[in-house]
Design a protein around this motif. Sequence first.
Motif, PDB file in Angstrom:
ATOM      1  N   LEU A  25      11.473 -13.361  -7.889  1.00 43.70           N
ATOM      2  CA  LEU A  25      12.172 -12.219  -8.486  1.00 43.70           C
ATOM      3  C   LEU A  25      13.652 -12.585  -8.642  1.00 43.70           C
ATOM      4  O   LEU A  25      14.426 -12.494  -7.688  1.00 43.70           O
ATOM      5  N   PRO A  26      14.051 -13.035  -9.838  1.00 44.83           N
ATOM      6  CA  PRO A  26      15.426 -13.489 -10.042  1.00 44.83           C
ATOM      7  C   PRO A  26      16.498 -12.461  -9.647  1.00 44.83           C
ATOM      8  O   PRO A  26      17.600 -12.854  -9.249  1.00 44.83           O
ATOM      9  N   SER A  27      16.189 -11.187  -9.725  1.00 49.74           N
ATOM     10  CA  SER A  27      17.179 -10.175  -9.332  1.00 49.74           C
ATOM     11  C   SER A  27      17.528 -10.264  -7.846  1.00 49.74           C
ATOM     12  O   SER A  27      18.547  -9.731  -7.423  1.00 49.74           O
ATOM     13  N   ARG A  28      16.740 -10.984  -7.052  1.00 51.34           N
ATOM     14  CA  ARG A  28      17.022 -11.158  -5.621  1.00 51.34           C
ATOM     15  C   ARG A  28      17.754 -12.465  -5.319  1.00 51.34           C
ATOM     16  O   ARG A  28      18.144 -12.709  -4.180  1.00 51.34           O
ATOM     17  N   HIS A  29      17.955 -13.307  -6.334  1.00 45.77           N
ATOM     18  CA  HIS A  29      18.566 -14.614  -6.086  1.00 45.77           C
ATOM     19  C   HIS A  29      20.019 -14.515  -5.633  1.00 45.77           C
ATOM     20  O   HIS A  29      20.474 -15.370  -4.875  1.00 45.77           O
ATOM     21  N   GLY A  41      20.465 -11.476 -11.646  1.00 43.12           N
ATOM     22  CA  GLY A  41      19.368 -12.119 -12.364  1.00 43.12           C
ATOM     23  C   GLY A  41      18.414 -11.114 -12.955  1.00 43.12           C
ATOM     24  O   GLY A  41      18.481  -9.915 -12.664  1.00 43.12           O
ATOM     25  N   ASP A  42      17.509 -11.614 -13.779  1.00 38.97           N
ATOM     26  CA  ASP A  42      16.479 -10.795 -14.426  1.00 38.97           C
ATOM     27  C   ASP A  42      15.674  -9.998 -13.402  1.00 38.97           C
ATOM     28  O   ASP A  42      15.467 -10.443 -12.280  1.00 38.97           O
ATOM     29  N   ASP A  43      15.139  -8.860 -13.868  1.00 40.37           N
ATOM     30  CA  ASP A  43      14.234  -8.060 -13.045  1.00 40.37           C
ATOM     31  C   ASP A  43      12.778  -8.464 -13.239  1.00 40.37           C
ATOM     32  O   ASP A  43      11.901  -7.988 -12.541  1.00 40.37           O
ATOM     33  N   VAL A  54      16.952 -15.529 -16.909  1.00 42.96           N
ATOM     34  CA  VAL A  54      18.402 -15.623 -17.061  1.00 42.96           C
ATOM     35  C   VAL A  54      19.096 -15.199 -15.776  1.00 42.96           C
ATOM     36  O   VAL A  54      18.693 -14.239 -15.119  1.00 42.96           O
ATOM     37  N   MET A  55      20.156 -15.935 -15.447  1.00 39.51           N
ATOM     38  CA  MET A  55      20.999 -15.605 -14.300  1.00 39.51           C
ATOM     39  C   MET A  55      22.445 -15.499 -14.789  1.00 39.51           C
ATOM     40  O   MET A  55      22.898 -16.344 -15.560  1.00 39.51           O
ATOM     41  N   ASN A  56      23.123 -14.482 -14.345  1.00 40.95           N
ATOM     42  CA  ASN A  56      24.562 -14.363 -14.582  1.00 40.95           C
ATOM     43  C   ASN A  56      25.246 -15.061 -13.420  1.00 40.95           C
ATOM     44  O   ASN A  56      24.935 -14.798 -12.257  1.00 40.95           O
ATOM     45  N   MET A  57      26.172 -15.948 -13.751  1.00 37.17           N
ATOM     46  CA  MET A  57      26.775 -16.827 -12.769  1.00 37.17           C
ATOM     47  C   MET A  57      28.302 -16.746 -12.828  1.00 37.17           C
ATOM     48  O   MET A  57      28.864 -16.274 -13.819  1.00 37.17           O
ATOM     49  N   ASN A  58      28.944 -17.275 -11.787  1.00 35.50           N
ATOM     50  CA  ASN A  58      30.390 -17.401 -11.772  1.00 35.50           C
ATOM     51  C   ASN A  58      30.737 -18.623 -10.937  1.00 35.50           C
ATOM     52  O   ASN A  58      30.283 -18.757  -9.808  1.00 35.50           O
ATOM     53  N   GLY A  59      31.543 -19.504 -11.524  1.00 30.91           N
ATOM     54  CA  GLY A  59      31.968 -20.684 -10.788  1.00 30.91           C
ATOM     55  C   GLY A  59      33.143 -21.354 -11.469  1.00 30.91           C
ATOM     56  O   GLY A  59      33.213 -21.416 -12.689  1.00 30.91           O
ATOM     57  N   GLU A  60      34.059 -21.847 -10.662  1.00 25.93           N
ATOM     58  CA  GLU A  60      35.228 -22.544 -11.191  1.00 25.93           C
ATOM     59  C   GLU A  60      34.826 -23.750 -12.029  1.00 25.93           C
ATOM     60  O   GLU A  60      35.488 -24.071 -13.018  1.00 25.93           O
TER      61      GLU A  60
END
Length: 152
Positions: A25-29, A41-43, A54-60
């Motif tokens: 379950l990507p929403s738990r990643h 992440g996706d549901d 799809v995953m929404n991410m953030n990184g320098e």
Amino acid sequence: MSEHSISASRVIDAPADAIFEVLTLPSRHQQIDGSGTVVSGDDQRIQQVGQVFVMNMNGEHMGGDYVMENTVSGYDENKLLAWRPKPQGAELEGWEWIWELEPQGPGQTLVTETYSWEHATPEAKKAVSFPLFEDRALEQSLERLAAAVSEK
């Protein structure tokens, strides 16, 4: 650590199916991510090889917020889940996240997480200094997965 991958393993006090339920379950990643880069992440549950989530991410390393399209490369219910990430709009690909689950008796599962860049493209190797994450990030993911499974 090998030349092209890092791994971490941990016995988690939960059956493989309960762990697999969290991993698919990507929403738990975001809850289990030890790297600190997953925002959401996706549901939709991961169910087969070839599926894209799809995953929404953030990184320098990517200049802040970005979207990662992940193609499922391995799926064996309650045993294996693997995917190959690719940042949207970038020609960076070829690395893989692999989760392996091995029952250790009633209510216990050995979980191994592997981060491999063995098949990373030359463009990815030029843009990203592999390994992007340290062994500790994988160990933290396993700690967080154990906590997530225990809380359901």
